[in-house]
Design a protein around this motif. Structure first.
Motif, PDB file in Angstrom:
ATOM      1  N   ASN A 112       0.850  -1.190   0.000  1.00  0.00           N
ATOM      2  CA  ASN A 112       0.000   0.000   0.000  1.00  0.00           C
ATOM      3  C   ASN A 112       0.887   1.242   0.000  1.00  0.00           C
ATOM      4  O   ASN A 112       1.443   1.640   0.995  1.00  0.00           O
ATOM      5  CB  ASN A 112      -0.899  -0.030   1.246  1.00  0.00           C
ATOM      6  N   SER A 114      -0.204   4.213  -1.104  1.00  0.00           N
ATOM      7  CA  SER A 114      -1.167   5.243  -1.502  1.00  0.00           C
ATOM      8  C   SER A 114      -0.711   6.647  -1.118  1.00  0.00           C
ATOM      9  O   SER A 114      -1.192   7.621  -1.682  1.00  0.00           O
ATOM     10  CB  SER A 114      -2.527   4.956  -0.871  1.00  0.00           C
ATOM     11  N   THR A 115       0.237   6.751  -0.202  1.00  0.00           N
ATOM     12  CA  THR A 115       0.691   8.093   0.197  1.00  0.00           C
ATOM     13  C   THR A 115       1.889   8.578  -0.616  1.00  0.00           C
ATOM     14  O   THR A 115       2.356   9.700  -0.442  1.00  0.00           O
ATOM     15  CB  THR A 115       1.082   8.117   1.677  1.00  0.00           C
TER      16      THR A 115
END
Ligand SMILES: Nc1ncnc2c1ncn2[C@@H]1O[C@H](COP(=O)(O)OP(=O)(O)OP(=O)(O)O)[C@@H](O)[C@H]1O
Ligand SMILES: *[C@@H]1O[C@H](CO)[C@@H](O)[C@H](O)[C@H]1NC(C)=O
Ligand SMILES: *[C@@H]1O[C@H](CO)[C@@H](O)[C@H](O)[C@H]1NC(C)=O
Ligand SMILES: *[C@@H]1O[C@H](CO)[C@@H](O)[C@H](O)[C@H]1NC(C)=O
Ligand SMILES: *[C@@H]1O[C@H](CO)[C@@H](O)[C@H](O)[C@H]1NC(C)=O
Ligand SMILES: *[C@@H]1O[C@H](CO)[C@@H](O)[C@H](O)[C@H]1NC(C)=O
Ligand SMILES: *[C@@H]1O[C@H](CO)[C@@H](O)[C@H](O)[C@H]1NC(C)=O
Ligand SMILES: *[C@@H]1O[C@H](CO)[C@@H](O)[C@H](O)[C@H]1NC(C)=O
Ligand SMILES: [Mg+2]
Length: 645
Positions: A112, A114-115
């Motif tokens: 992940n 996503s940032t």
């Protein structure tokens, strides 16, 4: 064993499958159709099986991870094992000389990201965590943009990144030739498939990266290496996959094939099994083109637009009217375009006169350099145009030294153009009345012109296969050529507006008026101070009655003229102006009088003057009161009352 290779193949295949399933220490993808990957962002698997990390969106990123986490260590406390990765990628940019931003193979503690940011951060980090050792990310970047703030060496480089987009080591994308060791640059975003081989050696704690075009076998000499003990850095387990990011323009970052091996070499990718790359939609364009192309297309549109307007305008400008019956007049037919150019677009400075029918322009025909006079006659598409043109053209075929040659015509909507030879000396009226500008004509010139006109009119009346009536004999229609010969112009034109019955004798009447005008140097009709119309013919008649005919001759000649000829002309004029057509001579007789082949014409002493005729006192004369229809034209012409125009 009849088929050992086949058996071996089966065994090895089985082993591979077992290895993959049991420890997942080896896998290979030839295309990604139906494959279970963890994807996010812009990533998608195309119907062709391409793993398209980014496509047509800018400032975005995409990731794709092997679906399950992996253990790179045999136990949590042990070191990271040797492993290797192969993959085939392609970067397709809209432009041939630039691309944003790049892609990377990565090993990360999480799937992940996503940032993470796009652009120069390649979807790996963001501004606040870049360079932080807690990231625990290893990436092999294929960077197509030179971010100087990250120490990028070019806009096509390969880098080994640990926790940061600032690479621990990087190199221009390219490869070393196996034979001669020469380095060849590769442009990462050239749109073509290339292969990358990455190895980590547990013993040497060294990462090596090698790359080559798809059709080139793995070069022996690596492109780049970095010594780094991944055991100190990587988490356990880890996720392996790809990241890509776009910047200000959209770029397609594609993975075509991928293989992995832990403790064993990654299987070789069989390039024949890879999905086909899409053809680059638009042809690669250069930086120059990026600027030039919009300008060029704008200019193209402007040029095409202008051309269309010009063509339409031209079509309208040069539009003509042509009908089937005109085919016979082919040689006499002029194109409007030629006339337009000959007269410089009917410029005012080329206008040489305005008459009852319209304006007359001087022009020079482009091809023959012939000087012409173009008469523009506006008319409503009236009936009888065919007959009129037929007549005009057939008369135009007449060639006589005392006629102004009609060269041809052109027809447009509501416009008829007649093309004559240009007469350099202009029209007679100017010599008779505009004496300020020109030397006045001496008697010999006047008498010559009188004979010329008589000759021309005689030709029209009697020498042509049919009788041609001029209908508009007057000083302004008598033109002078270079040798000062008188020539009749405008024959037949009056017919356009005059449907009255004309006969050769109406021409004779007008000829009589012309004789007076030329000899007396005065207009046929004058206004006195009280506004009364004074008829020149009455005045001459009075002199004749009084036996003082010579006093009627133009004073400006200052007595310098042939008295016999002048008296002959004046008497002849009065005979021609006889109110009764039957009493007028025909042109043959007129010629004979002028050549003195006949004795001077006799005039009845009691002859009535014109003003004594009742209809002449009636200024706006009443046609119904006219008992002599043939007089109508004559009087109309004579007195300038030609109201039809
Ligand atoms: N072929 C020509 N060569 C030179 N000048 C010409 C020619 N035809 C006409 N002109 C000039 O153009 C002027 C105008 O001619 P136009 O025939 O239109 O008018 P007009 O003769 O005065 O009257 P009308 O309409 O009754 O003929 C003439 O007075 C003459 O000066
Ligand atoms: C994909 O792999 C993940 C992890 O192994 C699994 O949870 C998921 O069900 C798989 N999906 C499909 C469609 O196979
Ligand atoms: C791993 O090392 C830690 C100390 O660094 C130790 O406490 C632990 O027992 C070790 N585990 C194994 C499985 O060896
Ligand atoms: C990824 O992490 C963010 C927070 O960092 C979270 O909001 C998001 O739901 C996570 N996505 C997935 C697919 O787990
Ligand atoms: C950067 O990423 C970290 C997670 O790795 C996140 O906590 C942080 O909020 C992000 N910062 C920005 C500026 O996006
Ligand atoms: C690195 O990241 C960690 C956790 O995200 C944070 O606590 C630490 O302050 C960061 N270090 C620096 C130098 O930014
Ligand atoms: C490769 O490209 C770089 C610039 O991108 C250039 O400096 C270098 O000279 C090139 N090398 C070769 C062998 O062409
Ligand atoms: C970086 O890689 C090159 C080979 O391309 C090598 O010569 C150089 O020593 C490497 N630098 C480091 C710091 O490992
Ligand atoms: Mg005229």
């Amino acid at each position: 064993m009849e088929h050992p290779p086949f058996f071996l193949l089966l065994v090895s295949l089985g082993f591979n499958l077992i290895a993959l399933c049991a420890g997942q220490n080896q896998f290979i993808y030839h295309g990604f159709t139906g494959k279970n990957l963890t994807i996010d962002g812009t990533t998608k698997i195309t119907p062709e099986g391409l793993l398209e990390l980014t496509s047509d969106k800018n400032d975005l990123n995409g990731h794709a991870f092997f679906p399950t986490p992996m253990h790179f260590r045999s136990s949590p406390n042990s070191t990271v094992q040797s492993f290797s990765v192969n993959f085939v990628f392609a970067i397709q940019s809209f432009y041939s000389d630039r691309s944003y931003d790049g892609m990377a193979f990565l090993i990360a503690p999480s799937n992940n990201l996503s940032t993470a940011w796009p652009d120069g951060y390649l979807g790996l980090f963001n501004i606040s965590n870049r360079g932080n050792s807690s990231n625990r990310i290893l990436a092999i970047e294929l960077d197509t943009f030179q971010n100087n703030e990250f120490g990028d060496i070019s806009n096509s480089h390969v880098g080994i990144d640990i926790n940061d987009v600032r690479s621990v080591n990087s190199s221009f994308a390219g490869f070393y030739d196996d034979k001669n060791g020469i380095f060849t640059n590769l442009t990462l975003y050239n749109g073509r498939a290339m292969q990358v081989w990455m190895e980590y050696s547990e013993e040497a704690t060294q990462i090596t990266v090698t790359m080559a075009p798809i059709d080139t076998p793995k070069p022996k000499r690596p492109l780049l290496y970095a010594t780094y003990d991944l055991s100190t850095m990587l988490t356990d387990p880890v996720y392996i996959g790809f990241s890509a990011a776009t910047g200000v323009i959209s770029t397609r970052h594609i993975v075509l094939g991928w293989s992995f091996g832990m403790g064993v070499p990654a299987p070789d990718i069989d390039i024949t099994k890879l999905p086909k790359l899409p053809r680059v939609g638009t042809k690669p364009r250069s930086n120059v083109l990026e600027i030039v192309l919009p300008i060029a297309s704008a200019m193209f549109i402007i040029i095409v637009g202008t051309m269309v307007i010009l063509i339409v305008r031209r079509k309208l400008l040069y539009a003509e009217l042509r009908e089937d019956w005109e085919i016979d007049f082919g040689p006499q037919r002029f194109s409007y375009k030629d006339l337009f150019h000959a007269t410089q677009g009917f410029k005012n400075k080329n206008m040489i006169g305005v008459g009852g029918f319209g304006k007359v322009y001087k022009g020079v025909l482009a091809t023959s350099k012939l000087e012409i006079a173009v008469k523009k006659i506006s008319h409503e598409s009236r009936q009888g145009m065919k007959e009129f043109i037929t007549e005009i053209v057939s008369i135009g075929r007449l060639r006589h030294r005392n006629l102004v040659p009609l060269l041809g015509y052109c027809r447009r909507k509501n416009e008829l153009l007649l093309v004559y030879n240009y007469m350099p000396k202009g029209s007679l009226d100017k010599y008779l009345h505009d004496v300020d500008n020109r030397a006045i004509l001496n008697w010999a010139q006047r008498f010559q012109i009188i004979k010329d006109v008589a000759c021309g009119l005689f030709y029209l009346h009697e020498r042509w296969e049919k009788v041609v009536i001029h209908r508009d004999i007057k000083a302004s229609n008598i033109l002078l050529d270079a040798e000062m010969n008188g020539r009749l112009g405008d024959f037949g034109l009056a017919r356009l507006y005059d449907h009255g019955k004309a006969s050769p004798l109406t021409d004779v009447f007008a000829f009589g008026a012309f004789l007076l005008e030329t000899t007396c140097g005065q207009r046929p009709v004058k206004q006195d101070s009280q506004g009364n119309q004074l008829m020149l013919v009455d005045w001459v008649l009075e002199h004749w009655h009084d036996g003082s005919l010579t006093e009627a001759v133009d004073m400006r000649l200052q007595g310098d003229y042939n008295i016999d000829e002048a008296c002959l002309v004046l008497k002849l004029a009065l005979v021609c102006l006889h109110p009764f057509p039957a009493s007028r001579p025909n042109m043959r007789q007129v010629m004979q009088y002028l050549d003195k082949d006949l004795p001077q014409p006799e005039l009845a002493p009691t002859r009535l003057g014109f003003s004594k005729l009742p209809l002449m006192q009636n200024k706006g004369f009443n046609p119904s009161a006219m008992s002599y229809p043939e007089l109508r034209t004559s009087i109309g012409t004579f007195s300038g009352l030609s109201g039809g125009r």
